[in-house]
Write an enzyme that holds these catalytic residues in place. Structure first.
Site, PDB file in Angstrom:
ATOM      1  N   HIS A  14     -29.340  37.465  -1.314  1.00 29.34           N
ATOM      2  CA  HIS A  14     -28.999  37.281  -2.721  1.00 29.34           C
ATOM      3  C   HIS A  14     -28.100  38.404  -3.229  1.00 29.34           C
ATOM      4  CE1 HIS A  14     -31.852  34.133  -4.110  1.00 29.34           C
ATOM      5  NE2 HIS A  14     -30.989  34.089  -5.096  1.00 29.34           N
ATOM      6  N   GLU A  71     -24.304  35.424 -13.997  1.00 24.27           N
ATOM      7  CA  GLU A  71     -23.737  34.737 -15.167  1.00 24.27           C
ATOM      8  C   GLU A  71     -22.819  35.645 -16.003  1.00 24.27           C
ATOM      9  OE1 GLU A  71     -27.154  34.262 -14.327  1.00 24.27           O
ATOM     10  OE2 GLU A  71     -26.489  32.384 -13.402  1.00 24.27           O
ATOM     11  N   PHE A  77     -16.588  46.273 -15.328  1.00 26.36           N
ATOM     12  CA  PHE A  77     -17.690  46.049 -14.384  1.00 26.36           C
ATOM     13  C   PHE A  77     -18.726  47.165 -14.556  1.00 26.36           C
ATOM     14  CE2 PHE A  77     -19.471  46.554 -10.025  1.00 26.36           C
ATOM     15  CZ  PHE A  77     -19.871  45.257  -9.764  1.00 26.36           C
ATOM     16  N   TRP A  83     -31.843  40.229 -16.231  1.00 29.15           N
ATOM     17  CA  TRP A  83     -32.563  40.693 -15.033  1.00 29.15           C
ATOM     18  C   TRP A  83     -32.620  42.206 -15.047  1.00 29.15           C
ATOM     19  CZ3 TRP A  83     -34.561  39.348 -10.053  1.00 29.15           C
ATOM     20  CH2 TRP A  83     -34.827  37.986  -9.893  1.00 29.15           C
ATOM     21  N   GLU A 121     -34.681  41.833   0.039  1.00 31.92           N
ATOM     22  CA  GLU A 121     -34.798  41.508   1.462  1.00 31.92           C
ATOM     23  C   GLU A 121     -33.969  40.279   1.838  1.00 31.92           C
ATOM     24  OE1 GLU A 121     -38.974  41.233   2.062  1.00 31.92           O
ATOM     25  OE2 GLU A 121     -39.232  43.397   1.944  1.00 31.92           O
ATOM     26  N   CYS A 147     -27.667  44.780 -13.423  1.00 30.55           N
ATOM     27  CA  CYS A 147     -28.258  45.604 -12.379  1.00 30.55           C
ATOM     28  C   CYS A 147     -28.779  44.677 -11.287  1.00 30.55           C
ATOM     29  CB  CYS A 147     -29.399  46.439 -12.961  1.00 30.55           C
ATOM     30  SG  CYS A 147     -30.331  47.300 -11.690  1.00 30.55           S
ATOM     31  N   VAL A 148     -28.167  44.769 -10.126  1.00 27.49           N
ATOM     32  CA  VAL A 148     -28.614  43.946  -8.997  1.00 27.49           C
ATOM     33  C   VAL A 148     -29.267  44.888  -7.989  1.00 27.49           C
ATOM     34  CG1 VAL A 148     -27.978  42.148  -7.367  1.00 27.49           C
ATOM     35  CG2 VAL A 148     -26.529  42.553  -9.358  1.00 27.49           C
ATOM     36  N   ILE A 149     -30.570  44.701  -7.780  1.00 24.54           N
ATOM     37  CA  ILE A 149     -31.299  45.593  -6.870  1.00 24.54           C
ATOM     38  C   ILE A 149     -31.373  44.945  -5.493  1.00 24.54           C
ATOM     39  CG2 ILE A 149     -33.498  46.748  -6.429  1.00 24.54           C
ATOM     40  CD1 ILE A 149     -33.813  47.106  -9.425  1.00 24.54           C
TER      41      ILE A 149
HETATM   42  C1  DLZ Z   1     -31.838  35.549  -8.334  1.00 24.02           C
HETATM   43  C2  DLZ Z   1     -31.572  36.988  -8.656  1.00 24.02           C
HETATM   44  C3  DLZ Z   1     -32.061  38.000  -7.811  1.00 24.02           C
HETATM   45  C4  DLZ Z   1     -32.839  37.725  -6.563  1.00 24.02           C
HETATM   46  N1  DLZ Z   1     -31.871  39.296  -8.101  1.00 24.02           N
HETATM   47  C5  DLZ Z   1     -31.176  39.629  -9.220  1.00 24.02           C
HETATM   48  C6  DLZ Z   1     -30.939  40.993  -9.533  1.00 24.02           C
HETATM   49  O1  DLZ Z   1     -31.399  41.945  -8.882  1.00 24.02           O
HETATM   50  N2  DLZ Z   1     -30.186  41.240 -10.651  1.00 24.02           N
HETATM   51  C7  DLZ Z   1     -29.658  40.264 -11.440  1.00 24.02           C
HETATM   52  O2  DLZ Z   1     -28.974  40.580 -12.414  1.00 24.02           O
HETATM   53  N3  DLZ Z   1     -29.890  38.956 -11.163  1.00 24.02           N
HETATM   54  C8  DLZ Z   1     -30.631  38.627 -10.097  1.00 24.02           C
HETATM   55  N4  DLZ Z   1     -30.867  37.307  -9.804  1.00 24.02           N
HETATM   56  C9  DLZ Z   1     -30.431  36.272 -10.774  1.00 24.02           C
HETATM   57  C10 DLZ Z   1     -28.976  35.829 -10.608  1.00 24.02           C
HETATM   58  O3  DLZ Z   1     -28.082  36.792 -11.138  1.00 24.02           O
HETATM   59  C11 DLZ Z   1     -28.742  34.505 -11.397  1.00 24.02           C
HETATM   60  O4  DLZ Z   1     -29.154  34.656 -12.718  1.00 24.02           O
HETATM   61  C12 DLZ Z   1     -29.484  33.334 -10.770  1.00 24.02           C
HETATM   62  O5  DLZ Z   1     -29.181  33.217  -9.399  1.00 24.02           O
HETATM   63  C13 DLZ Z   1     -29.107  31.998 -11.494  1.00 24.02           C
HETATM   64  O6  DLZ Z   1     -27.714  31.728 -11.357  1.00 24.02           O
END
Ligand code: DLZ
Length: 158
Positions: free
Chosen positions: A97, A67, A122, A31, A94, A89-91
């Site tokens: 999640h 994961e 991490f 992602w 809205e 990287c988790v952005i």
């Molecule tokens: C579903 C999701 C969303 C909305 N946003 C991100 C994100 O910004 N960064 C990221 O690494 N993964 C995101 N995912 C996917 C989740 O990490 C995961 O792969 C799914 O929920 C399946 O388990």
């Protein structure tokens, strides 16, 4: 200090040990690939410039940051692997999640390190937007991948 005020690639040379014979695994989330690929490049460059051998750096990809913990666990379970670096990287979006993924991955990665008594780092960015992410993945605030690699090396010298 807020990370926006700090170049994340600056570090002290305290506790930098010989890693030439250490196998180090890097788990990369797919992602936000542009960001995580930059984090990966930064981590690899830093490991190599601190003495790691290219053949001792193992890369595995996972679909998303959620994961990373399980990917890290598969690798940490291998005796030959000394440390695992998790890059994601988790952005902030809205929906909730963001909170669920960040909480899960932070706890998951912590638990893997404690379970296997190995550094599990991490290296996950949690920015509000893509620009903040890129600023920390080789942009004006350095590269969090470098920092993750240095953290692994320092913890190997603990
Ligand atoms: C579903 C999701 C969303 C909305 N946003 C991100 C994100 O910004 N960064 C990221 O690494 N993964 C995101 N995912 C996917 C989740 O990490 C995961 O792969 C799914 O929920 C399946 O388990």
């Amino acid at each position: 200090m807020a990370s926006s005020l700090k170049n994340l690639s600056e570090y002290s040379s305290k506790q930098i040990v010989d890693i030439s014979d250490k196998k180090i695994a890097i788990v990369v989330s797919e992602w936000n690939e542009e960001v995580t690929e930059s984090l990966f490049s930064g981590a690899v460059e830093t490991l190599l410039s601190n003495g790691a051998k290219k053949e001792n750096i193992i890369r595995k990809d996972v679909p998303g940051s959620f994961e990373l913990s399980l990917g890290a666990q598969f690798l940490a379970a291998e005796d030959s692997i000394a440390a695992v670096i998790c890059l994601g990287c988790v952005i902030q979006g809205e929906t909730r999640h963001f909170d669920f993924i960040c909480d899960a991955v932070a706890h998951g990665i912590t638990n893997v390190g404690l379970k296997y008594n190995k550094p599990v780092v991490f290296g996950v960015l949690t920015p509000q937007n893509q620009k903040q992410a890129l600023d920390r993945a080789g942009g004006k605030h350095g590269n969090k991948g470098d920092e993750a690699a240095i953290t692994a090396i320092k913890m190997l010298g603990f």
